[in-house]
Motif scaffolding. Structure first.
Motif: not given
Length: 422
Positions: A231-240
């Motif tokens: 339940a994460v509202k802000q996914p990672g930048q690198i992961t994205r």
């Protein structure tokens, strides 16, 4: 910076002797039910019952001596917290963990028991993360991010290395996505080993943040899910960016699908999965045509589910499968009527869990009473047999419309069976 297959291999060498090499097992029963060849990676067998140990340990082992003396801090809804706490304690590193206020008690108590200093702040991971960042700046702690960190992602990617070593012919991997660290690391590893493998992410319909971010849409999430681990509202930048590069699609699953998957894993595989851990199976169950005939690997990423939540999942699952049902009937308000009803239920091998009767909140006649029985049956077919037996004896059974097969729904309670002329 990003993550490469070589990084994942280095992580495997570093952490290999400190973690459990969890089994990858073929499930004959789930394969038959889903129509594909299903292989499950049981990451709930790790010491802290979740995959997070891999990434957290890889990061901790990479710290310099000076960084170890400073101590580490992490924000987490539970599994990353326990992983950092456990391995930091083993390595003699002071660990501070910030967890959202509504984190399940099991994960909070386990994290404290593993030796970490725990702070409960914020209504979600993002607010907990902001507070953790402030503490890190104030006390010069090393921040160990739960997903948007190259060392953490490389550690998580060791799962795919093991899966494809144990079963090289896997055609697809189905992996839950929260912030994206698990999927990103494993996508790099899997595509590096087999460029043709199909990678599918899974998110809850209530928290589709990564799917929305990749589509360039505003992120809108719900307030709660049984799969709080993703339940994460802000996914990672690198992961994205790694997910954008390697992952074919992200599937969304509903709460009922996740609950069903938790119960099936418990009942069929005799293993406990938290909501996030069961998300992969939920996706396969909800979209069987997408996987039919293929060899599919699932990552059961964690088993840290609150016992009260698990109890509710079991009870609700028994209701959905027709093994616990409620039946209302009207009976004459004379001595012996209730006894006759319970005797009939006993003859039909329906176990009475509870039974109540009332005369006030009903439109039955004054000489009648309404009885509601909660019954344990063998399933929907047995329930239909019980209802048929009640009708044969003159009762007019009623079941709540959302608790029974469509063929057995009734609009209202009829007149009670007349037992006054005995």
């Amino acid at each position: 910076m990003s993550v490469t297959l070589e990084d994942v291999r280095h992580a495997a060498d570093a952490i290999g002797s400190h973690i459990v090499r969890t089994p990858l097992l073929h499930s004959a029963t789930l394969s038959r039910l889903t129509g594909c060849e299903l292989y499950i990676k049981f990451e709930n067998h790790q010491f802290t019952a979740a995959f997070k140990e891999r990434g957290a340990l890889n990061h901790l082992l990479a710290l310099t001596e000076a960084e170890r003396k400073r101590g580490v801090i992490a924000m987490s809804a539970g599994n990353h917290a326990q992983a950092v706490a456990y391995h930091a304690s083993r390595l003699g590193i002071h660990a501070v963990i910030v967890m959202p206020r509504h984190t399940p008690n099991l994960k909070v108590s386990n994290t404290r028991a593993l030796g970490a200093e725990v702070h409960l702040q914020g209504d979600g991971v993002d607010e907990a993360g902001a507070y953790a960042a402030r503490l890190a700046a104030e006390h010069d702690y090393v921040f160990v991010h739960p997903y948007d960190d190259e060392k953490v992602m490389a550690g998580q990617g060791t799962i795919a290395l093991e899966m494809l070593e144990d079963e090289p012919s896997l055609e697809a991997l189905v992996i839950p996505i929260g912030g994206g660290g698990l999927m990103a690391g494993n996508a790099v590893a899997a595509k590096g080993l087999n460029p043709s493998i199909d990678l599918l992410g899974v998110q809850t319909a209530r928290f589709p943040a990564m799917q929305q971010a990749l589509a360039g849409e505003p992120i809108h999430c719900g307030r709660a899910t049984i799969a709080e681990g993703i339940a994460v509202k802000q996914p990672g930048q690198i992961t994205r960016e790694l997910i954008r590069q390697h992952v074919g699609d992200i599937l969304l699953v509903d709460e009922a699908d996740i609950e069903r998957a938790i119960l099936m894993l418990l009942e069929i595989e005799k293993t406990v999965a938290e909501g996030a851990g069961a998300a992969g199976l939920a996706a396969v169950l909800s979209q069987p045509e997408r996987f039919r005939g293929r060899k599919v690997g699932l990552v059961l990423c964690g088993g840290n589910i609150d016992m009260q939540a698990l109890s509710s999942v079991i009870q609700r699952g028994l209701v959905r499968s027709g093994r616990i049902v409620r039946v209302r009937v009207g009976i004459s308000d004379v001595p012996g009527s209730l006894s006759e009803l319970t005797q009939l239920l006993a003859e039909q091998r329906a176990n009475v869990i509870s039974i109540t009767h009332q005369r006030t909140f009903t439109d039955l006649s004054l000489r009648a009473t309404e009885v509601e029985a909660t019954l344990e049956t063998l399933g929907s077919e047995h329930t239909r047999d019980v209802l048929a037996a009640l009708r044969r004896e003159g009762y007019d059974p009623v079941m709540p419309a959302n608790e029974v097969h469509p063929d057995e729904r009734y609009a209202s309670a009829g007149e009670p069976k007349d037992t006054s002329q005995r």
